[in-house]
Scaffold this motif. Structure first.
Motif, PDB file in Angstrom:
ATOM      1  N   GLU A  92       2.849   6.064  -2.669  1.00  0.00           N
ATOM      2  CA  GLU A  92       4.001   6.897  -3.021  1.00  0.00           C
ATOM      3  C   GLU A  92       4.204   6.949  -4.531  1.00  0.00           C
ATOM      4  O   GLU A  92       4.685   7.946  -5.062  1.00  0.00           O
ATOM      5  CB  GLU A  92       5.256   6.373  -2.323  1.00  0.00           C
ATOM      6  N   GLY A  93       3.827   5.856  -5.226  1.00  0.00           N
ATOM      7  CA  GLY A  93       3.880   5.874  -6.684  1.00  0.00           C
ATOM      8  C   GLY A  93       2.941   6.907  -7.279  1.00  0.00           C
ATOM      9  O   GLY A  93       3.177   7.421  -8.376  1.00  0.00           O
ATOM     10  N   HIS A  94       1.871   7.227  -6.559  1.00  0.00           N
ATOM     11  CA  HIS A  94       0.933   8.283  -6.975  1.00  0.00           C
ATOM     12  C   HIS A  94       1.394   9.666  -6.512  1.00  0.00           C
ATOM     13  O   HIS A  94       0.671  10.652  -6.715  1.00  0.00           O
ATOM     14  CB  HIS A  94      -0.463   8.008  -6.392  1.00  0.00           C
ATOM     15  N   GLY A  95       2.554   9.731  -5.862  1.00  0.00           N
ATOM     16  CA  GLY A  95       3.018  11.012  -5.328  1.00  0.00           C
ATOM     17  C   GLY A  95       2.372  11.383  -4.020  1.00  0.00           C
ATOM     18  O   GLY A  95       2.409  12.555  -3.603  1.00  0.00           O
ATOM     19  N   GLY A  96       1.753  10.403  -3.358  1.00  0.00           N
ATOM     20  CA  GLY A  96       1.056  10.674  -2.104  1.00  0.00           C
ATOM     21  C   GLY A  96       1.791  10.210  -0.876  1.00  0.00           C
ATOM     22  O   GLY A  96       2.962   9.843  -0.935  1.00  0.00           O
ATOM     23  N   ARG A  97       1.076  10.234   0.259  1.00  0.00           N
ATOM     24  CA  ARG A  97       1.659   9.850   1.542  1.00  0.00           C
ATOM     25  C   ARG A  97       0.691   8.928   2.275  1.00  0.00           C
ATOM     26  O   ARG A  97      -0.519   9.039   2.109  1.00  0.00           O
ATOM     27  CB  ARG A  97       1.927  11.091   2.403  1.00  0.00           C
ATOM     28  N   ILE A  98       1.237   8.031   3.101  1.00  0.00           N
ATOM     29  CA  ILE A  98       0.416   7.159   3.935  1.00  0.00           C
ATOM     30  C   ILE A  98       1.052   7.091   5.313  1.00  0.00           C
ATOM     31  O   ILE A  98       2.276   6.996   5.428  1.00  0.00           O
ATOM     32  CB  ILE A  98       0.270   5.744   3.305  1.00  0.00           C
ATOM     33  N   TRP A  99       0.239   7.169   6.355  1.00  0.00           N
ATOM     34  CA  TRP A  99       0.771   7.104   7.713  1.00  0.00           C
ATOM     35  C   TRP A  99      -0.329   6.642   8.673  1.00  0.00           C
ATOM     36  O   TRP A  99      -1.490   6.504   8.279  1.00  0.00           O
ATOM     37  CB  TRP A  99       1.349   8.458   8.145  1.00  0.00           C
ATOM     38  N   VAL A 100       0.047   6.420   9.914  1.00  0.00           N
ATOM     39  CA  VAL A 100      -0.896   5.934  10.913  1.00  0.00           C
ATOM     40  C   VAL A 100      -0.741   6.734  12.198  1.00  0.00           C
ATOM     41  O   VAL A 100       0.364   7.149  12.555  1.00  0.00           O
ATOM     42  CB  VAL A 100      -0.685   4.421  11.196  1.00  0.00           C
ATOM     43  N   GLU A 101      -1.848   6.956  12.860  1.00  0.00           N
ATOM     44  CA  GLU A 101      -1.859   7.554  14.196  1.00  0.00           C
ATOM     45  C   GLU A 101      -2.639   6.602  15.100  1.00  0.00           C
ATOM     46  O   GLU A 101      -3.727   6.145  14.717  1.00  0.00           O
ATOM     47  CB  GLU A 101      -2.512   8.939  14.176  1.00  0.00           C
ATOM     48  N   ALA A 105       0.830  -1.208   0.000  1.00  0.00           N
ATOM     49  CA  ALA A 105       0.000   0.000   0.000  1.00  0.00           C
ATOM     50  C   ALA A 105       0.865   1.259   0.000  1.00  0.00           C
ATOM     51  O   ALA A 105       0.584   2.222  -0.731  1.00  0.00           O
ATOM     52  CB  ALA A 105      -0.920  -0.005   1.225  1.00  0.00           C
ATOM     53  N   GLN A 106       1.915   1.250   0.795  1.00  0.00           N
ATOM     54  CA  GLN A 106       2.800   2.416   0.851  1.00  0.00           C
ATOM     55  C   GLN A 106       3.438   2.687  -0.512  1.00  0.00           C
ATOM     56  O   GLN A 106       3.501   3.832  -0.969  1.00  0.00           O
ATOM     57  CB  GLN A 106       3.893   2.207   1.895  1.00  0.00           C
ATOM     58  N   ARG A 107       3.912   1.636  -1.186  1.00  0.00           N
ATOM     59  CA  ARG A 107       4.568   1.824  -2.480  1.00  0.00           C
ATOM     60  C   ARG A 107       3.576   2.305  -3.549  1.00  0.00           C
ATOM     61  O   ARG A 107       3.917   3.103  -4.412  1.00  0.00           O
ATOM     62  CB  ARG A 107       5.253   0.527  -2.905  1.00  0.00           C
ATOM     63  N   ILE A 108       2.331   1.814  -3.455  1.00  0.00           N
ATOM     64  CA  ILE A 108       1.316   2.265  -4.406  1.00  0.00           C
ATOM     65  C   ILE A 108       0.998   3.740  -4.186  1.00  0.00           C
ATOM     66  O   ILE A 108       0.939   4.533  -5.133  1.00  0.00           O
ATOM     67  CB  ILE A 108       0.039   1.408  -4.281  1.00  0.00           C
TER      68      ILE A 108
END
Length: 414
Positions: free
Chosen positions: A380-389, A375-378
């Motif tokens: 970031e491939g879109h130029g986005g960010r993923i994180w968790v709180e 999911a992270q690589r997908i």
């Protein structure tokens, strides 16, 4: 060298000057000098080449060659003896030429006494020692640099080999997973067929008493292995740089609602609620629909797996500004659960391949440990960010931020 006794090579074609210099050396108060006298340039060069002297006192005027000629040839031959030039005339040009040729010092005959001569000799010897030490240090440094360059080249070669081996490993994993996927799919398909026949109560059911549990186990294991192989194939392709994105302008709210609808059955098995919340006027985004569905399905199914029965999972879609200074518009997705939360020390593991938190699923569901890494690589491939709180005992929220293309960027893409 014994400082109380020094060996001096005196080169002078004038016998009177030689005797004067010898007497001055004899009158020196601190040191005893053992003097060898030579009168020709050829003899001087041979003696300097042979070595064995602490210092050389060299007359500027000799025979066919000057003292400067002798100094240059001696240096060419690798002479390590300090040389002090003696001349009968004080001439600044000769002084500069002598120093340039490598002479340790320069004295004018008749203008120095025993004390000055002794001090000059001592300074010349110390200066030569310092030069030799500096040369040794320079040689050592040069050798160290050479070894460092060699090590750097060897390291670069090993890194290149590691890259090659990693690519081979990824290709091997891809081929192995591809070869295993088809037979596992067949097993899973037959298991589903047998269970479906049993549920319908068909007379031709292949299952006997007790067989249903066995087939369920086969189906569960096959489903997990197929999921693992699909994830391995995804990771393999991504690591090989083959994350091909087919981007299209997409209504992200509609995409989220469709994905949530697909997960309602899974949530219903644990008596959970799936709620979608969205802002008005959320902008469209350029995304690969199938890849983004893979991300959403992973986040929502994880929330279902790790949350207690009867809880609510909220999926929210909103527009926002970029997280970086001066960032552009973004669409922000979030999946919030009411599960046990994730310990702070486990947060850094989540997006690494096979990285798992210590949280245990509430329904015995198994995880491949690759979903969030993919999911992270997908994202970031879109130029986005993923994180968790997350807060322990208060649940977790996973966020995905996707950039919204500006009008000029859309025109350039068109």
């Amino acid at each position: 060298m014994n400082d109380s006794e020094m060996k001096v090579l005196l080169v002078d074609d004038d016998e009177v000057d030689h005797l004067v210099t010898r007497r001055l050396l004899r009158d020196a108060p601190r040191t005893r000098y053992d003097v060898t006298w030579l009168s020709s340039s050829d003899e001087a060069i041979r003696a300097l080449r042979a070595g064995g002297y602490d210092v050389c006192l060299l007359d500027f005027r000799l025979d066919a060659r000057t003292g400067l000629d002798v100094v240059r040839e001696a240096n060419h031959l690798g002479c390590a003896i300090p040389i002090i030039m003696l001349t009968g005339v004080g001439d600044e040009e000769i002084d500069m030429a002598a120093m340039s040729a490598g002479v340790a010092d320069y004295l004018v005959k008749g203008r120095f006494d025993a004390q000055i001569l002794e001090r000059t000799i001592r300074y010349a010897i110390e200066h030569k020692r310092s030069q030799l030490k500096l040369k040794q240090y320079a040689d050592t440094l040069e050798e160290s640099n050479r070894q460092l360059v060699q090590m750097h080249e060897e390291l670069a070669a090993k890194n290149a080999e590691l890259v090659r081996l990693n690519e081979e490993k990824n290709r091997f994993v891809g081929m192995a997973a591809h070869d295993l996927r088809n037979p596992l799919g067949v097993i899973l398909g037959y298991s589903d067929f047998m269970l479906m026949s049993h549920r319908r109560g068909e007379p031709s059911s292949l299952l006997k008493e007790g067989g249903v549990e066995i087939v369920n186990m086969i189906r569960s294991s096959s489903k997990f292995m197929l999921s693992l192989i699909n994830d391995l194939l995804d990771v393999s392709m991504i690591e090989l740089g083959k994350l091909n994105l087919d981007r299209k302008s997409t209504d992200i709210v509609q995409l989220v609602e469709s994905n949530v609808a697909l997960n309602l059955v899974l949530a219903g098995q644990k008596n959970m609620k799936l709620v979608v919340e969205s802002d008005e006027g959320v902008p469209r985004v350029e995304v690969d629909v199938h890849k983004l569905e893979q991300v959403l399905n992973n986040l929502i199914s994880n929330a279902i797996h790790y949350s207690p029965p009867g809880t609510t999972i909220r999926v929210r879609v909103e527009g926002s500004r970029g997280g970086d200074v001066g960032g552009g518009a973004e669409v922000l997705l979030s999946v919030k659960d009411e599960g046990p939360g994730i310990a702070a020390e486990d947060l850094g593991k989540l997006f690494r391949p096979f990285g798992r938190a210590r949280t245990v699923s509430t329904g015995g569901e198994r995880s491949t440990g690759l979903g969030l890494a993919i999911a992270q690589r997908i994202v970031e491939g879109h130029g986005g960010r993923i994180w968790v709180e997350s807060v322990v005992s208060k649940g977790s929220t996973f966020f995905v931020a996707l950039p919204v293309a500006r009008a000029e960027e859309k025109e350039e893409a068109a």
